[in-house]
Design an enzyme around this catalytic site. Structure first.
Site, PDB file in Angstrom:
ATOM      1  N   GLU A   1     -12.283  -6.392   1.810  1.00  0.00           N
ATOM      2  CA  GLU A   1     -12.375  -7.216   0.605  1.00  0.00           C
ATOM      3  C   GLU A   1     -11.180  -8.159   0.486  1.00  0.00           C
ATOM      4  O   GLU A   1     -11.322  -9.315   0.083  1.00  0.00           O
ATOM      5  CB  GLU A   1     -12.475  -6.316  -0.632  1.00  0.00           C
ATOM      6  CG  GLU A   1     -13.809  -5.567  -0.730  1.00  0.00           C
ATOM      7  CD  GLU A   1     -13.828  -4.560  -1.855  1.00  0.00           C
ATOM      8  OE1 GLU A   1     -14.923  -4.315  -2.412  1.00  0.00           O
ATOM      9  OE2 GLU A   1     -12.753  -4.003  -2.182  1.00  0.00           O
TER      10      GLU A   1
ATOM     11  N   GLU B   1      -0.981  -2.334  -7.376  1.00  0.00           N
ATOM     12  CA  GLU B   1      -0.530  -2.742  -6.040  1.00  0.00           C
ATOM     13  C   GLU B   1      -0.954  -4.179  -5.740  1.00  0.00           C
ATOM     14  O   GLU B   1      -0.189  -4.960  -5.151  1.00  0.00           O
ATOM     15  CB  GLU B   1      -1.098  -1.788  -4.988  1.00  0.00           C
ATOM     16  CG  GLU B   1      -0.512  -0.383  -5.055  1.00  0.00           C
ATOM     17  CD  GLU B   1      -1.224   0.590  -4.136  1.00  0.00           C
ATOM     18  OE1 GLU B   1      -0.553   1.502  -3.611  1.00  0.00           O
ATOM     19  OE2 GLU B   1      -2.459   0.429  -3.948  1.00  0.00           O
TER      20      GLU B   1
ATOM     21  N   ASP C   1      17.437 -28.520  45.203  1.00  0.00           N
ATOM     22  CA  ASP C   1      17.628 -27.427  44.252  1.00  0.00           C
ATOM     23  C   ASP C   1      18.734 -27.900  43.308  1.00  0.00           C
ATOM     24  O   ASP C   1      19.888 -28.082  43.737  1.00  0.00           O
ATOM     25  CB  ASP C   1      18.076 -26.157  44.970  1.00  0.00           C
ATOM     26  CG  ASP C   1      16.945 -25.453  45.682  1.00  0.00           C
ATOM     27  OD1 ASP C   1      15.880 -26.058  45.861  1.00  0.00           O
ATOM     28  OD2 ASP C   1      17.150 -24.289  46.095  1.00  0.00           O
TER      29      ASP C   1
ATOM     30  N   SER D   1      27.702 -31.808  43.865  1.00  0.00           N
ATOM     31  CA  SER D   1      27.306 -33.148  44.263  1.00  0.00           C
ATOM     32  C   SER D   1      26.035 -33.539  43.525  1.00  0.00           C
ATOM     33  O   SER D   1      25.442 -32.735  42.805  1.00  0.00           O
ATOM     34  CB  SER D   1      27.106 -33.227  45.773  1.00  0.00           C
ATOM     35  OG  SER D   1      26.572 -32.023  46.273  1.00  0.00           O
TER      36      SER D   1
ATOM     37  N   ASP E   1     -15.721  -0.890  -7.369  1.00  0.00           N
ATOM     38  CA  ASP E   1     -15.210   0.490  -7.420  1.00  0.00           C
ATOM     39  C   ASP E   1     -13.782   0.570  -7.943  1.00  0.00           C
ATOM     40  O   ASP E   1     -13.158   1.634  -7.911  1.00  0.00           O
ATOM     41  CB  ASP E   1     -15.294   1.135  -6.029  1.00  0.00           C
ATOM     42  CG  ASP E   1     -14.465   0.399  -4.986  1.00  0.00           C
ATOM     43  OD1 ASP E   1     -13.864  -0.649  -5.312  1.00  0.00           O
ATOM     44  OD2 ASP E   1     -14.436   0.858  -3.817  1.00  0.00           O
TER      45      ASP E   1
ATOM     46  N   HIS F   1      16.215 -33.217  50.331  1.00  0.00           N
ATOM     47  CA  HIS F   1      14.956 -33.526  51.003  1.00  0.00           C
ATOM     48  C   HIS F   1      14.385 -34.840  50.473  1.00  0.00           C
ATOM     49  O   HIS F   1      14.737 -35.296  49.391  1.00  0.00           O
ATOM     50  CB  HIS F   1      13.958 -32.385  50.794  1.00  0.00           C
ATOM     51  CG  HIS F   1      14.359 -31.110  51.471  1.00  0.00           C
ATOM     52  ND1 HIS F   1      13.586 -30.499  52.432  1.00  0.00           N
ATOM     53  CD2 HIS F   1      15.461 -30.319  51.318  1.00  0.00           C
ATOM     54  CE1 HIS F   1      14.187 -29.385  52.849  1.00  0.00           C
ATOM     55  NE2 HIS F   1      15.326 -29.259  52.178  1.00  0.00           N
TER      56      HIS F   1
ATOM     57  N   ASP G   1      -3.221   4.513   1.780  1.00  0.00           N
ATOM     58  CA  ASP G   1      -4.638   4.894   1.872  1.00  0.00           C
ATOM     59  C   ASP G   1      -5.521   3.726   2.308  1.00  0.00           C
ATOM     60  O   ASP G   1      -6.748   3.843   2.357  1.00  0.00           O
ATOM     61  CB  ASP G   1      -5.132   5.454   0.530  1.00  0.00           C
ATOM     62  CG  ASP G   1      -5.071   4.416  -0.594  1.00  0.00           C
ATOM     63  OD1 ASP G   1      -4.535   3.297  -0.349  1.00  0.00           O
ATOM     64  OD2 ASP G   1      -5.535   4.718  -1.707  1.00  0.00           O
TER      65      ASP G   1
ATOM     66  N   ASP H   1       0.856  -1.190   0.000  1.00  0.00           N
ATOM     67  CA  ASP H   1       0.000   0.000   0.000  1.00  0.00           C
ATOM     68  C   ASP H   1       0.891   1.238   0.000  1.00  0.00           C
ATOM     69  O   ASP H   1       1.088   1.899   1.004  1.00  0.00           O
ATOM     70  CB  ASP H   1      -0.903  -0.022   1.242  1.00  0.00           C
ATOM     71  CG  ASP H   1      -1.878   1.143   1.255  1.00  0.00           C
ATOM     72  OD1 ASP H   1      -2.072   1.765   0.190  1.00  0.00           O
ATOM     73  OD2 ASP H   1      -2.437   1.428   2.338  1.00  0.00           O
TER      74      ASP H   1
END
Length: 653
Positions: free
Chosen positions: A245, A209, A454, A598, A238, A510, A202, A198
């Site tokens: 469209e 285009e 962890d 470890s 048009d 744990h 517009d 474009d």
């Protein structure tokens, strides 16, 4: 090329209030969040799909976020740049001028999935001319929170936290971000396509285009009937094709013969997956016309993005590599792990000289010869000597240096006792955490096992899987790991999970399951490093030759579970806080490792546990998952228990 901005820019202070879309967007997003709870078998680990080449399921596509890093206000003057990390992708801005108030105005569009990464991390680095740049501050943004905002583009000033302490700040950073949900992405697609050609902006296409657009689509058939398609699209006659469209034409042709064969921006061939993935790809490619700089991509972690030209030279010359998964030998220079909480890749901090020495010792036949000719004894004596040193009052002076080395990986706010109370380095190393710092998932449901440490985790449904993907040592077996005094047929073909603790981790382990401690068996051995460079080596047997203590937990839900605490180089001792005959509940503190890295390995009986899908998916890629004590590990398969939601998953209440 006439690309207009897709959203009202709230940061620019434009007048007028945009109509609120909160109810519809919020409800659409919540529906997608509910879908993931009904389909948990999909892996949670995901990268930016458009860049990784992985297809996104339509019900997991939450939208596209456009994130802009605007500026920062720092406490000192320097040249700065910022990194944006989400999942397995990292992007960076350009370097600012020397100032305490850097301005970047850099943006990036990323895919957001309901079951994928949604916590974006923004890191700020001060620059160094040659090789290293220093992380000076960071913050995190939960993109799901954006769904509760009623602004088209949300602007926010965020506090930059000091990497060494989450309660200290180093400045602030201004960002703006907007999440376009799937409905809006589809509605905006035709506008973005139209904007490519474009030229006069517009919002309408002439035949010329329209012809350029069809050629850009790369569809040879469409090019041969351009006029026919133009008049088919021009429903009101048009002589021009407007956005509505064009959208109707694209939708109509999608059902017959798709017009778009390749991306008009990057040229990528489309149609590999489905319509939604093609739309996502092109939406990420299209320039939004904001005029802002686009962040540089192609990085896995913010640390990789921060490296200077010397690292790039070494990578180009193949002295080092940077990739996900298993890389043994001379290229194992960077260890990447997947952070389960944030769902993003992070790089493990390890000194380059140590990497070189480990490669030389564990990844070569020469190193093997050295190991067999006395290095085992040297490592053992060195570890014992280092253990004594770390228990001396003089070792306390090493604590600040250790914290500086791992300043963005140790959260002092979680530590139970004040820093000055530690009289030796080992007292700090085996530090306890504040109550509640590690919540135990589904604490009252013993059918759900939880993570024991962890650590960086690898989970395998069988020994064969573990040796195919991770453990490359000679003749690894469950019998060799547990020893003849503990080995049983029930565990022989079982599942195993490896928890690798790095020096910066909380070093207390744990209990992962509830049950009775039947026995403890101490097995003497070597003290090789448990770093992946050694574990992935075919020249040594880290897990079956290292010093270790095997305990057996008898459970109602999982049968027998072997808990193996393995010592490593620089580990002074393994201490247990429970004894034979004790009943333990999952999450109970079980013991601790003194100074050094470890590992804990848990072996489950065959078909006794179904590990969480995300852990298995990462392990299949030879990618360790960074987990915390108490996160879900898996569910018992013996009592037909329901698969439990994972602790790190997010939901909107």
């Amino acid at each position: 090329m006439g690309h207009s901005s897709s959203r009202h820019n709230a940061c620019a202070g434009a007048g007028g209030e945009a109509p609120s879309r909160l109810p519809s967007r919020f409800e659409r997003f919540r529906r997608r969040l509910r879908l993931r709870h009904r389909d948990r078998d999909r892996s949670a680990a995901s990268a930016d799909a458009a860049e990784s080449g992985r297809a996104i399921a339509a019900d997991e596509f939450a939208g596209i976020a456009r994130i802009r890093i605007v500026k920062a206000d720092m406490q000192f003057k320097d040249k700065f740049f910022a990194c944006l990390s989400l999942g397995e992708r990292t992007y960076r801005t350009e370097k600012s001028d020397s100032t305490s108030r850097p301005v970047w105005n850099s943006e990036k569009k990323v895919v957001v999935e309901t079951n994928g990464p949604h916590i974006a991390r923004i890191s700020v680095f001060e620059t160094n001319r040659f090789s290293k740049n220093t992380l000076v501050g960071y913050c995190e943004v939960d993109l799901f929170d954006m769904l509760t905002k009623d602004l088209d583009e949300h602007c926010e000033d965020l506090t930059l936290l000091d990497p060494s302490s989450s309660v200290s700040t180093v400045g602030s950073i201004s960002i703006s971000y907007y999440i376009e949900d799937p409905v809006e992405t589809e509605q905006s697609f035709a506008r973005r396509v139209l904007a490519i050609v474009d030229y006069n902006e517009d919002g309408k296409l002439s035949l010329s285009e329209f012809s350029d657009l069809m050629k850009a689509f790369g569809n040879k058939l469409a090019v041969t009937k351009i006029e026919e398609l133009f008049y088919q699209a021009d429903t009101n006659g048009d002589g021009i094709v407007d956005m509505d469209e064009l959208a109707a034409l694209l939708a109509d042709q999608q059902e017959k013969e798709p017009l778009i064969s390749s991306c008009p921006v990057c040229g990528e061939i489309l149609g590999k997956y489905d319509k939604i993935n093609d739309m996502i790809h092109m939406t990420l490619c299209f320039d939004e016309g904001t005029g802002n700089q686009i962040m540089t991509g192609g990085f896995l972690t913010d640390k990789q993005a921060s490296y200077g030209w010397m690292f790039k030279l070494s990578e180009w010359a193949h002295f080092s590599s940077y990739d996900v998964g298993l890389h043994s030998g001379s290229t194992a220079s960077h260890i990447l792990v997947f952070d389960r909480r944030t769902k993003r890749l992070v790089e493990e901090a390890i000194d380059g000289k140590i990497v070189l020495s480990m490669r030389a010792l564990y990844q070569s036949k020469v190193g093997l010869t050295l190991i067999d000719s006395g290095v085992k004894d040297i490592l053992k004596n060195l570890s014992e000597k280092q253990g004594k040193k770390m228990n001396s009052p003089e070792s306390a002076k090493d604590i600040p240096k250790f914290l500086e080395l791992f300043k963005d990986q140790i959260n002092l706010d979680e530590v139970k006792d004040p820093l000055e109370s530690f009289k030796t380095f080992n007292e700090f190393f085996i530090r306890q955490l504040k109550p509640g710092a590690r919540p135990i998932a589904y604490n009252e449901q013993d059918t759900i096992a939880t993570c024991a440490a962890d650590s960086r985790l690898m989970a395998f449904s069988s020994v064969d899987e573990s040796t195919r993907l991770w453990i490359k040592g000679r003749k690894f077996s469950i019998e060799g790991l547990l020893g003849k005094n503990v080995h049983s047929n029930a565990l022989c073909n079982g599942s195993l999970v490896i928890f690798r603790l790095a020096p910066q981790d909380y070093h207390r382990f744990h209990v992962p399951v509830s049950g009775t401690l039947e026995k403890f068996v101490e097995i003497p051995g070597c003290l090789y490093t448990v770093n992946p460079i050694a574990v992935n080596s075919k020249y040594c047997n880290v897990f079956t030759e290292n010093k270790r203590v095997v305990s057996i937990i008898s459970t109602s839900e999982f049968g027998k579970v072997a808990f193996v605490a393995i010592g490593a180089t620089m580990v002074g001792s393994i201490t247990f806080l429970k004894k034979e005959g004790d009943y333990v509940h999952k999450g109970d503190e079980f013991g601790y490792f003194s100074f050094g890295g470890s590992t804990v390995i848990c072996v489950f009986e065959k078909d006794a546990i179904q590990f969480d899908p995300d852990l298995l998916a990462n392990s299949e890629r030879s990618l360790e998952t960074l987990v915390s004590v108490g996160m879900t590990l898996g569910v018992s398969t013996r009592k037909n228990g329901m698969q439990a939601p994972q602790l790190e998953k997010c939901s909107l209440g």
